[in-house]
Write a protein that holds these residues in place. Sequence first.
Motif, PDB file in Angstrom:
ATOM      1  N   ARG A 253      -1.753   5.495   9.059  1.00 46.03           N
ATOM      2  CA  ARG A 253      -2.968   6.139   9.550  1.00 46.03           C
ATOM      3  C   ARG A 253      -4.088   6.023   8.523  1.00 46.03           C
ATOM      4  O   ARG A 253      -3.839   5.854   7.321  1.00 46.03           O
ATOM      5  CB  ARG A 253      -2.685   7.609   9.859  1.00 46.03           C
ATOM      6  N   PRO A 254      -5.346   6.086   8.947  1.00 44.88           N
ATOM      7  CA  PRO A 254      -6.474   6.022   8.012  1.00 44.88           C
ATOM      8  C   PRO A 254      -6.364   7.106   6.943  1.00 44.88           C
ATOM      9  O   PRO A 254      -6.007   8.250   7.243  1.00 44.88           O
ATOM     10  CB  PRO A 254      -7.694   6.260   8.901  1.00 44.88           C
ATOM     11  N   GLY A 255      -6.631   6.728   5.689  1.00 44.55           N
ATOM     12  CA  GLY A 255      -6.550   7.691   4.592  1.00 44.55           C
ATOM     13  C   GLY A 255      -5.153   7.890   4.062  1.00 44.55           C
ATOM     14  O   GLY A 255      -4.903   8.824   3.299  1.00 44.55           O
ATOM     15  N   GLN A 256      -4.220   6.996   4.443  1.00 39.18           N
ATOM     16  CA  GLN A 256      -2.839   7.138   3.997  1.00 39.18           C
ATOM     17  C   GLN A 256      -2.367   5.917   3.216  1.00 39.18           C
ATOM     18  O   GLN A 256      -2.918   4.826   3.338  1.00 39.18           O
ATOM     19  CB  GLN A 256      -1.896   7.338   5.193  1.00 39.18           C
ATOM     20  N   VAL A 257      -1.325   6.149   2.422  1.00 42.49           N
ATOM     21  CA  VAL A 257      -0.609   5.073   1.730  1.00 42.49           C
ATOM     22  C   VAL A 257       0.839   5.127   2.200  1.00 42.49           C
ATOM     23  O   VAL A 257       1.455   6.194   2.210  1.00 42.49           O
ATOM     24  CB  VAL A 257      -0.643   5.251   0.202  1.00 42.49           C
ATOM     25  N   LYS A 258       1.368   3.978   2.606  1.00 43.23           N
ATOM     26  CA  LYS A 258       2.767   3.925   3.028  1.00 43.23           C
ATOM     27  C   LYS A 258       3.425   2.657   2.499  1.00 43.23           C
ATOM     28  O   LYS A 258       2.790   1.610   2.384  1.00 43.23           O
ATOM     29  CB  LYS A 258       2.888   3.962   4.555  1.00 43.23           C
ATOM     30  N   SER A 259       4.722   2.781   2.203  1.00 41.73           N
ATOM     31  CA  SER A 259       5.512   1.630   1.791  1.00 41.73           C
ATOM     32  C   SER A 259       6.446   1.232   2.920  1.00 41.73           C
ATOM     33  O   SER A 259       6.893   2.073   3.708  1.00 41.73           O
ATOM     34  CB  SER A 259       6.331   1.967   0.538  1.00 41.73           C
ATOM     35  N   VAL A 260       6.723  -0.051   2.980  1.00 36.47           N
ATOM     36  CA  VAL A 260       7.635  -0.562   3.999  1.00 36.47           C
ATOM     37  C   VAL A 260       8.481  -1.658   3.361  1.00 36.47           C
ATOM     38  O   VAL A 260       8.019  -2.391   2.488  1.00 36.47           O
ATOM     39  CB  VAL A 260       6.866  -1.109   5.228  1.00 36.47           C
ATOM     40  N   SER A 261       9.741  -1.736   3.772  1.00 36.25           N
ATOM     41  CA  SER A 261      10.645  -2.784   3.308  1.00 36.25           C
ATOM     42  C   SER A 261      10.909  -3.730   4.469  1.00 36.25           C
ATOM     43  O   SER A 261      11.509  -3.335   5.475  1.00 36.25           O
ATOM     44  CB  SER A 261      11.961  -2.168   2.804  1.00 36.25           C
ATOM     45  N   LEU A 262      10.446  -4.967   4.327  1.00 37.26           N
ATOM     46  CA  LEU A 262      10.602  -5.958   5.388  1.00 37.26           C
ATOM     47  C   LEU A 262      11.878  -6.762   5.124  1.00 37.26           C
ATOM     48  O   LEU A 262      12.018  -7.388   4.066  1.00 37.26           O
ATOM     49  CB  LEU A 262       9.397  -6.883   5.434  1.00 37.26           C
ATOM     50  N   PRO A 263      12.835  -6.779   6.053  1.00 40.23           N
ATOM     51  CA  PRO A 263      14.138  -7.405   5.805  1.00 40.23           C
ATOM     52  C   PRO A 263      14.024  -8.910   5.532  1.00 40.23           C
ATOM     53  O   PRO A 263      13.313  -9.629   6.235  1.00 40.23           O
ATOM     54  CB  PRO A 263      14.917  -7.138   7.102  1.00 40.23           C
ATOM     55  N   ILE A 264      14.737  -9.376   4.484  1.00 40.31           N
ATOM     56  CA  ILE A 264      14.796 -10.801   4.148  1.00 40.31           C
ATOM     57  C   ILE A 264      16.178 -11.367   4.469  1.00 40.31           C
ATOM     58  O   ILE A 264      16.336 -12.284   5.251  1.00 40.31           O
ATOM     59  CB  ILE A 264      14.477 -11.036   2.655  1.00 40.31           C
ATOM     60  N   THR A 265      17.194 -10.783   3.812  1.00 38.42           N
ATOM     61  CA  THR A 265      18.552 -11.292   3.994  1.00 38.42           C
ATOM     62  C   THR A 265      19.540 -10.215   3.574  1.00 38.42           C
ATOM     63  O   THR A 265      19.148  -9.119   3.179  1.00 38.42           O
ATOM     64  CB  THR A 265      18.770 -12.580   3.164  1.00 38.42           C
ATOM     65  N   ARG A 266      20.818 -10.541   3.632  1.00 37.79           N
ATOM     66  CA  ARG A 266      21.881  -9.617   3.213  1.00 37.79           C
ATOM     67  C   ARG A 266      22.773 -10.320   2.207  1.00 37.79           C
ATOM     68  O   ARG A 266      23.153 -11.477   2.395  1.00 37.79           O
ATOM     69  CB  ARG A 266      22.696  -9.151   4.425  1.00 37.79           C
ATOM     70  N   LEU A 267      23.104  -9.627   1.115  1.00 36.46           N
ATOM     71  CA  LEU A 267      23.957 -10.198   0.088  1.00 36.46           C
ATOM     72  C   LEU A 267      25.415 -10.204   0.536  1.00 36.46           C
ATOM     73  O   LEU A 267      25.793  -9.534   1.505  1.00 36.46           O
ATOM     74  CB  LEU A 267      23.820  -9.391  -1.205  1.00 36.46           C
ATOM     75  N   VAL A 268      26.244 -10.918  -0.203  1.00 36.31           N
ATOM     76  CA  VAL A 268      27.667 -10.986   0.111  1.00 36.31           C
ATOM     77  C   VAL A 268      28.319  -9.601  -0.006  1.00 36.31           C
ATOM     78  O   VAL A 268      29.336  -9.316   0.622  1.00 36.31           O
ATOM     79  CB  VAL A 268      28.378 -12.011  -0.812  1.00 36.31           C
ATOM     80  N   THR A 269      27.704  -8.717  -0.803  1.00 36.93           N
ATOM     81  CA  THR A 269      28.223  -7.357  -0.951  1.00 36.93           C
ATOM     82  C   THR A 269      27.900  -6.475   0.258  1.00 36.93           C
ATOM     83  O   THR A 269      28.409  -5.366   0.370  1.00 36.93           O
ATOM     84  CB  THR A 269      27.611  -6.697  -2.195  1.00 36.93           C
ATOM     85  N   GLY A 270      27.043  -6.971   1.119  1.00 37.96           N
ATOM     86  CA  GLY A 270      26.610  -6.179   2.268  1.00 37.96           C
ATOM     87  C   GLY A 270      25.291  -5.467   2.043  1.00 37.96           C
ATOM     88  O   GLY A 270      24.743  -4.854   2.963  1.00 37.96           O
ATOM     89  N   ALA A 271      24.754  -5.543   0.795  1.00 36.68           N
ATOM     90  CA  ALA A 271      23.462  -4.904   0.495  1.00 36.68           C
ATOM     91  C   ALA A 271      22.319  -5.722   1.082  1.00 36.68           C
ATOM     92  O   ALA A 271      22.349  -6.957   1.060  1.00 36.68           O
ATOM     93  CB  ALA A 271      23.290  -4.758  -1.017  1.00 36.68           C
ATOM     94  N   ASP A 272      21.320  -5.023   1.603  1.00 33.54           N
ATOM     95  CA  ASP A 272      20.158  -5.692   2.178  1.00 33.54           C
ATOM     96  C   ASP A 272      19.154  -6.056   1.091  1.00 33.54           C
ATOM     97  O   ASP A 272      18.980  -5.324   0.110  1.00 33.54           O
ATOM     98  CB  ASP A 272      19.475  -4.787   3.209  1.00 33.54           C
ATOM     99  N   VAL A 273      18.493  -7.189   1.262  1.00 29.30           N
ATOM    100  CA  VAL A 273      17.389  -7.605   0.391  1.00 29.30           C
ATOM    101  C   VAL A 273      16.123  -7.565   1.227  1.00 29.30           C
ATOM    102  O   VAL A 273      16.047  -8.207   2.276  1.00 29.30           O
ATOM    103  CB  VAL A 273      17.614  -9.016  -0.169  1.00 29.30           C
ATOM    104  N   ASP A 274      15.128  -6.789   0.772  1.00 23.50           N
ATOM    105  CA  ASP A 274      13.893  -6.591   1.525  1.00 23.50           C
ATOM    106  C   ASP A 274      12.687  -7.003   0.707  1.00 23.50           C
ATOM    107  O   ASP A 274      12.715  -7.022  -0.529  1.00 23.50           O
ATOM    108  CB  ASP A 274      13.743  -5.112   1.917  1.00 23.50           C
ATOM    109  N   LEU A 275      11.610  -7.323   1.410  1.00 21.56           N
ATOM    110  CA  LEU A 275      10.323  -7.595   0.781  1.00 21.56           C
ATOM    111  C   LEU A 275       9.571  -6.266   0.668  1.00 21.56           C
ATOM    112  O   LEU A 275       9.229  -5.653   1.682  1.00 21.56           O
ATOM    113  CB  LEU A 275       9.515  -8.587   1.624  1.00 21.56           C
ATOM    114  N   PRO A 276       9.312  -5.787  -0.580  1.00 22.35           N
ATOM    115  CA  PRO A 276       8.626  -4.496  -0.740  1.00 22.35           C
ATOM    116  C   PRO A 276       7.124  -4.639  -0.528  1.00 22.35           C
ATOM    117  O   PRO A 276       6.476  -5.474  -1.158  1.00 22.35           O
ATOM    118  CB  PRO A 276       8.945  -4.103  -2.178  1.00 22.35           C
TER     119      PRO A 276
END
Length: 316
Positions: free
Chosen positions: A14-37
Amino acid sequence: MVRPSFEIGPIRVRPGQVKSVSLPITRLVTGADVDLPVRVVHGREDGPTVWVDAAIHGDEAVGVEVVRQVLAELDPKTMRGTLIAVPIVNVLGFMTGDRYLPDRRDLNRSFPGSARGSLASRIAHLMMTEVVAKCEVGIDLHTGSDRRTNLPQIRADLEDPRTRELAEAFAAPVMLHARIRDGSLRAAAREAGATVLLYEAGEAWRMDGWAIEAGVRGVRRVLAALGMTDALEEDPPTPSQASFKSSWVRARGTGMLHLEVALGEHVSEGQRLGGLFDSFGKRVRLVHAERSGVVIGRTEAPVVNSGDAVVHVAEV
């Protein structure tokens, strides 16, 4: 009239706000997600939409700190327009201090990318569709590679009036007219209609304070020139020296390198820049400038081989 919210990935800012989002890239062999911050600063008032990114090469830390400091100084309640910040594009490389991706691809030769291509191609495609496509101006932050350090400089198309105007606003010591490299973010973004500045400063995997400070001030000056923020309270910066031609001086022998010139120093054609010595201290070869200009880059490698680039000189 209330400004509309800004959409990116699954979120709305929304106007006047700051927000972070993690955009999915891939998943590691451990099952952990790798995202674009990604962080979005969505101002209350209308204005341009601009992105700033860093660490397309995973060993380039200076730009990450530049983005952090710029974000810390912005207030979405008073800012006009929208800033999309991507502090680490090559997440996998950055975690290991590696310039490239695990498959050894150079992310900055993989744009505009493809949703079904290699890992590098998919990251490039994500960056283009979710960030670049939403913006009219971009600032791409880099450092030197291969044990080289760079004077703070803007590389851009100086023959384009709009680009040159923003390069002058950044006010780095040098602005260099640089050719477009196929597959680079700058090339793909320009093709998409964006105005792009590429900032080079410092050395890979170093937190060079002087390179960070120049980068933060430069980005803030560009945002002010675009009308997004108020101008910095500072003395007028020294205008950038424009260069349309540069080249590296290469070693004509092999040995321990001792350079006698610093970044930003003006040199004359034929001037001695340093020398090469063997392990007993015997001088093997001298290094001389092949053109007059300003030193915008130099190697920090202690040993060089014949043909290695040692000093980058730009005519100004």
